[in-house]
Design a protein around this motif. Structure first.
Motif, short mmCIF file in Angstrom:
data_model
loop_
_atom_site.label_atom_id
_atom_site.label_comp_id
_atom_site.label_asym_id
_atom_site.label_seq_id
_atom_site.Cartn_x
_atom_site.Cartn_y
_atom_site.Cartn_z
N SER A 11 -25.71 44.17 -9.99
CA SER A 11 -26.48 42.96 -9.92
C SER A 11 -26.88 42.31 -11.13
CB SER A 11 -27.68 43.44 -9.12
OG SER A 11 -28.54 44.32 -9.90
N GLY A 12 -26.39 42.65 -12.34
CA GLY A 12 -26.57 41.95 -13.24
C GLY A 12 -28.02 42.43 -13.95
N GLN A 13 -28.75 43.32 -13.43
CA GLN A 13 -30.24 43.68 -13.67
C GLN A 13 -30.01 44.42 -14.81
OE1 GLN A 13 -32.61 45.62 -10.59
NE2 GLN A 13 -31.42 44.15 -9.13
N THR A 14 -31.23 44.97 -15.49
CA THR A 14 -31.14 45.96 -16.54
C THR A 14 -31.74 47.09 -16.38
OG1 THR A 14 -33.27 44.90 -17.46
CG2 THR A 14 -31.17 44.02 -18.31
N PHE A 15 -31.33 48.18 -16.99
CA PHE A 15 -32.13 49.42 -16.64
C PHE A 15 -33.55 49.43 -17.46
CE2 PHE A 15 -27.52 50.89 -16.00
CZ PHE A 15 -27.87 51.17 -14.59
N GLU A 70 -37.78 55.13 -0.18
CA GLU A 70 -37.65 53.63 -0.76
C GLU A 70 -37.12 53.48 -2.11
OE1 GLU A 70 -41.49 51.47 -0.28
OE2 GLU A 70 -41.56 51.76 1.80
N THR A 71 -37.66 54.47 -3.06
CA THR A 71 -37.25 54.62 -4.36
C THR A 71 -35.75 55.05 -4.44
OG1 THR A 71 -38.20 56.99 -4.76
CG2 THR A 71 -39.35 55.04 -5.52
N SER A 72 -35.30 55.92 -3.70
CA SER A 72 -33.94 56.18 -3.56
C SER A 72 -33.06 55.06 -3.10
CB SER A 72 -33.76 57.45 -2.66
OG SER A 72 -34.42 58.51 -2.88
N VAL A 73 -33.24 54.18 -2.14
CA VAL A 73 -32.54 53.07 -1.70
C VAL A 73 -32.24 52.19 -2.74
CG1 VAL A 73 -32.67 51.09 -0.28
CG2 VAL A 73 -33.27 53.46 0.91
N GLY A 74 -33.41 51.94 -3.51
CA GLY A 74 -33.69 50.88 -4.56
C GLY A 74 -32.41 51.55 -5.77
N GLN A 75 -32.68 52.80 -6.08
CA GLN A 75 -31.81 53.38 -7.04
C GLN A 75 -30.30 53.47 -6.70
OE1 GLN A 75 -33.51 56.89 -9.04
NE2 GLN A 75 -31.42 57.85 -9.09
N TYR A 76 -30.05 53.92 -5.56
CA TYR A 76 -28.69 53.95 -5.22
C TYR A 76 -28.03 52.49 -4.93
CZ TYR A 76 -24.15 54.48 -2.61
OH TYR A 76 -23.13 54.42 -2.27
N THR A 77 -28.73 51.53 -4.42
CA THR A 77 -28.10 50.04 -4.35
C THR A 77 -28.36 49.32 -5.58
OG1 THR A 77 -30.19 49.28 -3.53
CG2 THR A 77 -28.51 50.02 -1.91
N GLN A 78 -28.95 49.72 -6.67
CA GLN A 78 -29.35 48.68 -7.68
C GLN A 78 -29.70 47.35 -7.27
OE1 GLN A 78 -28.81 50.24 -11.48
NE2 GLN A 78 -29.48 51.64 -9.87
N VAL A 278 -37.55 48.01 -5.69
CA VAL A 278 -37.28 47.05 -6.90
C VAL A 278 -37.46 47.91 -8.17
CG1 VAL A 278 -37.95 45.00 -8.23
CG2 VAL A 278 -37.95 45.09 -5.99
N LEU A 279 -38.31 48.63 -8.29
CA LEU A 279 -38.67 49.43 -9.39
C LEU A 279 -37.49 50.64 -9.35
CD1 LEU A 279 -42.63 49.99 -9.31
CD2 LEU A 279 -41.21 48.39 -10.80
N GLY A 280 -37.19 51.30 -8.37
CA GLY A 280 -35.98 52.22 -8.26
C GLY A 280 -34.68 51.39 -8.68
N SER A 281 -34.70 50.09 -8.38
CA SER A 281 -33.16 49.64 -8.77
C SER A 281 -32.85 49.62 -10.32
CB SER A 281 -33.21 48.23 -8.10
OG SER A 281 -34.26 47.35 -8.82
N TYR A 282 -34.01 49.49 -10.90
CA TYR A 282 -33.83 49.73 -12.50
C TYR A 282 -33.70 50.64 -13.05
CZ TYR A 282 -35.45 44.37 -12.31
OH TYR A 282 -35.40 43.42 -11.96
N CYS A 283 -33.61 51.93 -12.35
CA CYS A 283 -33.37 53.44 -12.70
C CYS A 283 -31.83 53.45 -12.98
CB CYS A 283 -34.04 54.27 -11.76
SG CYS A 283 -35.69 54.36 -11.78
N ASP A 284 -31.49 54.35 -13.84
CA ASP A 284 -30.30 55.07 -13.97
C ASP A 284 -29.92 55.48 -12.63
OD1 ASP A 284 -28.19 55.69 -16.36
OD2 ASP A 284 -28.40 57.39 -14.66
N TYR A 285 -28.48 55.74 -12.27
CA TYR A 285 -28.18 56.31 -10.94
C TYR A 285 -28.21 57.71 -10.95
CZ TYR A 285 -24.80 57.69 -7.39
OH TYR A 285 -24.33 58.13 -6.16
#
Length: 554
Positions: A11-15, A70-78, A278-285
């Motif tokens: 998605s072009g986001q940053t970790f 919720e955090t897992s969904v964000g982290q997996y999908t980014q 959202v917060l999980g989406s910025y995490c490393d996989y």
């Protein structure tokens, strides 16, 4: 893969720059105003120490499983809370749009920061203005703090100096929502300062919000510790703590106590509003979100419990000074933060110091929660239009537009009738019913449509640990019926909003309130119905999408 700032291919986001920043931001957004004024009051009101039984039980069966989901969904999908559903369950993307609307309404809670900043400015005066009646806004019925003692007659015509400062100086309350009046420019400047701080906290995304959290997240804990030590040394403190924790086991048979415990879990854990995605989406996989959920939820509940000692030790002191029972000074919400607690600090030695500490803590508690909510909206909208908002300059302009636009919209909240608008938004837009419904929908989407076993495989692939079977049971069989019961009870027990037990809103305001409630809830069925009508074979497409995800995991 290590923790680093880098463009993600999804998605072009940053970790996050480091795991510490992620933990601080999540802790900051979870530990908010609800921990300071809502949990202690609910504990006192609903059986004292006995309230901890439903609270802890529901934290285990609802709070922690939803936090992990919720955090897992964000982290997996980014991805943010809208587009994450495209990769897992496209039929459920209406949940994301519902979260978007809930967060837009939640922006209004920045008003609490503006009030706290206003009080903070007045805290540095040699004579605290809410302690005496020698001010231009006071009436002939004003009762100063020096008059508070056991021999003071409790006449119906008297009003405390703190209430008059709150109603006649801070808010200048009008007669109702129909009389908005003029903008209170002092409050408007405080509101502007809060939005400016919010902008510079998130204008660079997580690269800036992560750095801000090094200050905003630990600071309230320092203030809580200082106020706890001070509170426990006050005369009457232990009487207040007795009221806070005295167990009334009979309350455990009251369904409303269990529902309020669940509501507090949702409110303080920040689940079913989308920000954890959202917060999980910025995490490393490979981040161990499974372990994180335990420690962060424990931190949140522990903070709530300790905050009760801070609040009720001071309320016990206040009750002793006034010669009344603690239940006569204990209340929740703005009344505790902006009337009762300032009164109490004004009675202590060095009142300016303790008042400044308290309102600095309130501001910092609100800052994290607010800028994460704004960042969640910006991230999720940016994921919908990555080419439009992902470039550096455009992103900063977009953030500036959002902050400026909502500052102008929120000027209505700092009018003389703004408190009526704020309470209408608070009562209807971010209700327990909305969160209950969203929790049911996302558990059905992930537990049944996508599959709890498949989701557990994803978590194992990311963290190296397979979640306990208990989590699958919660997602599939425990959370949906519990939250549906809570949703139905809310509708059955619904009562019209009244302010101060005397002001009744006009019918159009109640209609507007219900429109706010339904605007988020109806997004889920409307999106699903639209998908089924516009795209043939939607269920087959959902299954194909799921298989693609699982093939990627394997």
């Amino acid at each position: 893969m290590g923790w680093h700032i880098n463009s993600t291919p999804l998605s072009g986001q940053t970790f996050w720059a480091s795991k510490t920043e992620y933990v601080l931001v999540v802790a900051g957004t979870m530990v908010g105003l609800g921990n300071v004024w809502r949990f202690p009051y609910l504990c006192y009101k609903n059986g004292g120490g006995a309230f901890l039984v439903p609270y802890c039980l529901l934290a285990v069966v609802c709070g922690i499983p939803l936090f992990l989901l919720e955090t897992s969904v964000g982290q997996y999908t980014q991805e943010g809370f809208i587009t994450c559903w495209r990769k897992l369950c496209p039929l459920a993307q209406g949940i994301g749009y519902g979260y978007l609307i809930i967060n837009l309404y939640a922006f209004s809670y920045i008003l609490v920061q503006a009030w706290a900043l206003f009080y903070l400015v007045f805290s540095f005066r040699s004579q605290l203005p809410w302690a005496s009646c020698n001010n231009t806004w006071n009436t002939a019925n004003c009762l100063g703090l020096q008059s508070f003692n056991s021999s003071t007659p409790s006449g119906n015509q008297t009003t405390s100096a703190a209430i008059e400062f709150w109603e006649r100086r801070v808010l200048v309350v009008s007669g109702g929502i129909e009389e908005l009046g003029s903008v209170r420019w002092e409050l408007a400047l405080c509101l502007l300062a809060c939005w400016v701080f919010c902008y510079f906290s998130i204008w660079k995304g997580v690269r800036s919000s992560g750095k801000v959290a090094y200050v905003t997240a630990p600071f309230p804990y320092v203030m809580l510790l200082i106020l706890l030590i001070r509170g426990l040394t006050l005369p009457g403190a232990w009487e207040g703590i007795y009221f806070y924790l005295y167990p009334d086991l009979n309350q455990l048979t009251n369904l409303e106590v269990w529902i309020e415990a669940a509501s507090q879990i949702f409110y303080s854990y920040n689940v079913a509003v989308g920000t954890l995605h959202v917060l999980g989406s910025y995490c490393d996989y490979t981040n161990n979100c499974y372990k994180d959920c335990y420690w962060l939820c424990l931190l949140n509940s522990g903070t709530s419990f300790v905050a009760g000692f801070v609040v009720f030790s001071v309320l016990g002191f206040m009750a002793q000074k006034q010669g009344v029972n603690v239940d006569n000074v204990a209340e929740s919400g703005p009344g505790l933060a902006f009337i009762t607690y300032p009164q109490a600090t004004a009675l202590m030695p060095l009142p300016q110091l303790w008042t400044a500490c308290f309102f600095l803590m309130l501001i910092m508690l609100g800052v994290d929660t607010h800028f994460v909510s704004v960042e969640g909206v910006i991230t999720s909208v940016g994921d919908l239009f990555p080419k439009l908002f992902r470039t550096p300059v455009r992103h900063e302009i977009f953030v500036l537009f959002i902050c400026s636009f909502f500052f102008l919209i929120h000027l209505i909240l700092v009018t003389e009738g703004g408190i009526y608008v704020f309470q209408l938004i608070d009562y209807y837009s971010c209700t327990r019913a909305c969160q209950d419904f969203m929790a049911v929908c996302q558990c059905l989407a992930m537990g049944w449509i996508f599959g709890a076993d498949n989701f557990s495989n994803i978590i194992k692939d990311m963290t190296g640990q397979r979640p306990s079977v208990f989590f699958k049971l919660c997602w599939k069989y425990i959370i949906p019926p519990l939250m549906m019961i809570s949703f139905i009870v809310y509708l059955v027990d619904y009562k019209h909003l009244e302010v101060n037990d005397w002001y009744i809103y006009p019918d159009w305001a109640y209609a507007l309130g219900w429109a706010m409630t339904l605007s988020s809830v109806l997004m889920v069925p409307l999106w699903a119905a639209g998908q089924m009508c516009l795209a043939s074979g939607t269920f087959r497409e959902v299954s194909v999408q799921r298989r693609r995800v699982l093939d990627h995991v394997s």
